[in-house]
Design a protein around this motif. Structure first.
Motif, PDB file in Angstrom:
ATOM      1  N   ILE A  92     -18.817 -24.228   3.150  1.00  0.00           N
ATOM      2  CA  ILE A  92     -17.576 -24.489   3.553  1.00  0.00           C
ATOM      3  C   ILE A  92     -17.705 -25.006   4.765  1.00  0.00           C
ATOM      4  O   ILE A  92     -18.142 -24.487   5.724  1.00  0.00           O
ATOM      5  N   HIS A  93     -16.810 -26.472   5.161  1.00  0.00           N
ATOM      6  CA  HIS A  93     -16.914 -26.900   6.346  1.00  0.00           C
ATOM      7  C   HIS A  93     -15.510 -27.145   6.727  1.00  0.00           C
ATOM      8  O   HIS A  93     -14.678 -27.420   6.045  1.00  0.00           O
ATOM      9  N   VAL A  94     -15.197 -26.525   7.950  1.00  0.00           N
ATOM     10  CA  VAL A  94     -13.897 -26.580   8.405  1.00  0.00           C
ATOM     11  C   VAL A  94     -13.805 -27.114   9.662  1.00  0.00           C
ATOM     12  O   VAL A  94     -14.256 -27.123  10.524  1.00  0.00           O
ATOM     13  N   ASP A  95     -12.973 -28.322   9.800  1.00  0.00           N
ATOM     14  CA  ASP A  95     -12.571 -29.203  10.711  1.00  0.00           C
ATOM     15  C   ASP A  95     -11.029 -29.107  11.443  1.00  0.00           C
ATOM     16  O   ASP A  95     -10.244 -29.690  10.299  1.00  0.00           O
ATOM     17  N   MET A  96     -10.951 -28.648  12.495  1.00  0.00           N
ATOM     18  CA  MET A  96      -9.352 -28.907  12.619  1.00  0.00           C
ATOM     19  C   MET A  96      -8.916 -30.193  12.813  1.00  0.00           C
ATOM     20  O   MET A  96      -9.537 -31.108  13.500  1.00  0.00           O
ATOM     21  N   ASP A  97      -7.630 -30.529  12.449  1.00  0.00           N
ATOM     22  CA  ASP A  97      -7.204 -31.988  12.681  1.00  0.00           C
ATOM     23  C   ASP A  97      -6.784 -32.280  14.052  1.00  0.00           C
ATOM     24  O   ASP A  97      -5.768 -31.618  14.493  1.00  0.00           O
ATOM     25  N   ALA A  98      -7.327 -33.315  14.592  1.00  0.00           N
ATOM     26  CA  ALA A  98      -6.864 -33.883  15.795  1.00  0.00           C
ATOM     27  C   ALA A  98      -6.522 -32.669  16.959  1.00  0.00           C
ATOM     28  O   ALA A  98      -5.727 -32.256  17.477  1.00  0.00           O
ATOM     29  N   PHE A  99      -7.613 -31.656  17.231  1.00  0.00           N
ATOM     30  CA  PHE A  99      -7.410 -30.352  17.744  1.00  0.00           C
ATOM     31  C   PHE A  99      -6.606 -30.512  19.109  1.00  0.00           C
ATOM     32  O   PHE A  99      -5.508 -29.693  19.186  1.00  0.00           O
ATOM     33  N   TYR A 100      -7.122 -30.848  20.049  1.00  0.00           N
ATOM     34  CA  TYR A 100      -6.694 -31.109  21.180  1.00  0.00           C
ATOM     35  C   TYR A 100      -5.212 -31.465  21.152  1.00  0.00           C
ATOM     36  O   TYR A 100      -4.402 -30.813  21.621  1.00  0.00           O
ATOM     37  N   ALA A 101      -4.987 -32.771  20.549  1.00  0.00           N
ATOM     38  CA  ALA A 101      -3.356 -33.222  20.658  1.00  0.00           C
ATOM     39  C   ALA A 101      -2.866 -32.427  19.819  1.00  0.00           C
ATOM     40  O   ALA A 101      -1.573 -32.233  20.193  1.00  0.00           O
ATOM     41  N   SER A 102      -3.208 -31.619  18.766  1.00  0.00           N
ATOM     42  CA  SER A 102      -2.105 -30.807  17.798  1.00  0.00           C
ATOM     43  C   SER A 102      -1.754 -29.367  18.896  1.00  0.00           C
ATOM     44  O   SER A 102      -0.823 -29.015  18.558  1.00  0.00           O
ATOM     45  N   VAL A 103      -2.767 -29.157  19.681  1.00  0.00           N
ATOM     46  CA  VAL A 103      -2.398 -27.891  20.453  1.00  0.00           C
ATOM     47  C   VAL A 103      -1.372 -28.437  21.310  1.00  0.00           C
ATOM     48  O   VAL A 103      -0.372 -27.585  21.639  1.00  0.00           O
ATOM     49  N   GLU A 104      -1.381 -29.699  21.918  1.00  0.00           N
ATOM     50  CA  GLU A 104      -0.525 -30.119  22.678  1.00  0.00           C
ATOM     51  C   GLU A 104       0.963 -30.364  22.237  1.00  0.00           C
ATOM     52  O   GLU A 104       1.956 -30.062  22.612  1.00  0.00           O
ATOM     53  N   GLN A 105       0.824 -30.755  20.976  1.00  0.00           N
ATOM     54  CA  GLN A 105       2.057 -30.754  20.077  1.00  0.00           C
ATOM     55  C   GLN A 105       2.764 -29.625  19.777  1.00  0.00           C
ATOM     56  O   GLN A 105       4.098 -29.623  19.669  1.00  0.00           O
ATOM     57  N   LEU A 106       2.066 -28.574  19.621  1.00  0.00           N
ATOM     58  CA  LEU A 106       2.402 -27.431  19.539  1.00  0.00           C
ATOM     59  C   LEU A 106       3.076 -26.674  20.667  1.00  0.00           C
ATOM     60  O   LEU A 106       3.851 -26.152  20.433  1.00  0.00           O
ATOM     61  N   ASP A 107       2.710 -26.801  21.821  1.00  0.00           N
ATOM     62  CA  ASP A 107       2.831 -26.104  23.120  1.00  0.00           C
ATOM     63  C   ASP A 107       3.993 -27.182  23.472  1.00  0.00           C
ATOM     64  O   ASP A 107       5.047 -26.622  23.945  1.00  0.00           O
ATOM     65  N   VAL A 165     -12.257 -41.001  29.373  1.00  0.00           N
ATOM     66  CA  VAL A 165     -12.759 -41.243  28.024  1.00  0.00           C
ATOM     67  C   VAL A 165     -11.590 -40.320  27.068  1.00  0.00           C
ATOM     68  O   VAL A 165     -11.437 -39.443  27.536  1.00  0.00           O
ATOM     69  N   VAL A 166     -11.241 -40.853  26.093  1.00  0.00           N
ATOM     70  CA  VAL A 166     -10.417 -40.325  25.142  1.00  0.00           C
ATOM     71  C   VAL A 166     -11.127 -39.148  24.380  1.00  0.00           C
ATOM     72  O   VAL A 166     -12.257 -39.351  23.676  1.00  0.00           O
ATOM     73  N   SER A 167     -10.525 -37.922  24.460  1.00  0.00           N
ATOM     74  CA  SER A 167     -11.334 -36.779  23.846  1.00  0.00           C
ATOM     75  C   SER A 167     -10.914 -36.746  22.337  1.00  0.00           C
ATOM     76  O   SER A 167     -11.594 -36.600  21.502  1.00  0.00           O
ATOM     77  N   THR A 168      -9.626 -36.725  22.029  1.00  0.00           N
ATOM     78  CA  THR A 168      -9.015 -36.908  20.928  1.00  0.00           C
ATOM     79  C   THR A 168      -7.688 -37.197  20.879  1.00  0.00           C
ATOM     80  O   THR A 168      -7.114 -37.374  21.949  1.00  0.00           O
ATOM     81  N   CYS A 169      -7.132 -37.740  19.833  1.00  0.00           N
ATOM     82  CA  CYS A 169      -5.822 -38.352  19.724  1.00  0.00           C
ATOM     83  C   CYS A 169      -5.040 -37.933  18.593  1.00  0.00           C
ATOM     84  O   CYS A 169      -5.789 -37.643  17.499  1.00  0.00           O
ATOM     85  N   SER A 170      -3.734 -38.068  18.521  1.00  0.00           N
ATOM     86  CA  SER A 170      -3.033 -37.452  17.258  1.00  0.00           C
ATOM     87  C   SER A 170      -2.910 -38.549  16.216  1.00  0.00           C
ATOM     88  O   SER A 170      -3.474 -39.722  16.591  1.00  0.00           O
TER      89      SER A 170
END
Length: 391
Positions: free
Chosen positions: A9-24, A43-48
């Protein structure tokens, strides 16, 4: 066990950093959120996913992202917060198998072959993981399944966002054949260009190519690459090794030329790595300071603690001495980057009844409790506050 009998199984969180920010920050949901360095060197780390139709991608210069998406919400990364979520995600992984190979804070391979008899089919286990992550974090994970790492990772990538897909050994070549050759694991830009010069643009064309002709362009890796193109991958999931070091660093938008400010950043890093060490029950003996002069000249300085420790005071005392010694040896000291790491870990010994260390540890323990209750960074030492004005 033959590779085609494994369940990976491979698990990868979707837009992880941006998703945490949207959750908070619920007011950011549905908006293009870009997390990364915000200065001229950022540099962009991740984006929604809302930012991606504008052409914004990870590893893109932030200045370019701003031109593509001027109305986006741009945020500095909050690594301590993301690490909190990562711990919860990996707890879910370890509930189904001890064979977990973490690739980053938000991505991992799991070999669940031995778990099938107890927990059901690979789909049932994957669904359990996906559901548990959502329940405990409020975040979304994409989950891929296959008989090997290659196909499991491809399955999660092809089904993003909110993915759930399995690629079997029987369907591997059919699934792989039409994909661009650049999608194949290990094919970087240089190899992709070499394959294009041979007229090979899809994975199916790579699999069918004459091996001798391919070897003329790619050398020894030709055979291994064709095996991957057929969906064959015998690499095992490597269970996590004991942590070798814990570090923190920061790249400055403007070269830092003031020792007192460098010392504030040093203290901030020491707070962070000491807290992470205590959280993991580790104490380290070796302190390393990383110093990068402009443009890209990097120095490291290292020293040993008297005994293994996870105390901010102990780590910072040694790190500060290393920084000051380096600084005074320079004619015109400038720093583009400053980092600190702790290594040489040992199991913490039981404290002696008459050991004076409990008094020294009290500030750390108070800080840990308050930050655990109110969020990482809620309580910091006064010397760190100057750095927050530069965030």
């Amino acid at each position: 066990m033959p590779p085609d009998e494994r369940s990976i199984i491979h698990v990868d969180m979707d837009a992880f950093y941006a998703s945490v920010e949207q959750l908070d920050h619920p007011e950011l949901r549905g908006m293009p959120v870009i997390v990364g360095g915000l200065g001229p060197r950022g540099v962009v780390s991740t984006c929604s996913y809302e930012a991606r139709p504008f052409g914004v991608r990870s590893a893109m210069p932030t200045a370019q992202a701003r031109r593509l998406c001027p109305d986006g919400v741009y945020l500095w990364p909050r690594m301590a917060r993301y690490e909190e979520f990562s711990v919860r995600v990996f707890e879910v992984f370890h509930e189904v198998t001890p064979l977990v190979e973490g690739l980053s804070l938000d991505e991992a391979f799991l070999d669940v072959t031995a778990s099938l008899r107890l927990l059901g089919s690979v789909e049932a286990i994957a669904q359990r993981i996906k559901h548990a992550i959502g329940e405990r974090t409020g975040l979304v994970a994409s989950v891929g399944m296959g008989p090997n790492k290659l196909l499991a990772k491809l399955a999660s990538e092809l089904s993003k966002p909110d993915g759930f897909r399995r690629i079997t050994a029987e369907r591997a070549q059919r699934e792989l054949a039409p994909l661009p050759v650049g999608r194949l694991w290990t094919v970087g830009k240089v190899t992709e260009q070499a394959l294009h010069r041979l007229g090979i643009r899809t994975i199916g064309e790579l699999a069918a190519c004459d091996t001798a002709r391919l070897a003329g362009a790619l050398g020894r890796q030709a055979g291994a690459m064709q095996a991957l193109a057929r969906g064959e991958d015998d690499r095992c999931v490597e269970a996590e090794q004991a942590e070798q070091s814990i570090g923190a660093e920061h790249t400055f938008d403007t070269d830092l030329a003031e020792l007192s400010l460098a010392e504030s950043w040093l203290l901030r890093h020491c707070e962070r790595i000491a807290a992470r060490a205590r959280e993991r029950g580790l104490s380290g003996r070796t302190v390393t300071v990383k110093l990068r002069e402009p443009p890209f000249v990097t120095h490291t300085r290292q020293a040993q603690l008297c005994s293994p420790s996870a105390s901010v005071r102990d780590i910072h005392e040694v790190a500060r001495g290393l920084l000051e010694t380096w600084w005074r040896a320079q004619r015109h000291p400038r720093l583009r980057l400053l980092g600190v790491s702790l290594s040489g870990f040992a199991e913490r010994r039981q404290q002696d009844l008459f050991d004076p260390a409990p008094t020294a540890r009290l500030p750390d323990e108070v800080q840990d409790r308050i930050n655990a209750k109110f969020g990482s960074g809620s309580l910091v030492r006064a010397g760190v506050l100057r750095t927050h004005r530069q965030d």
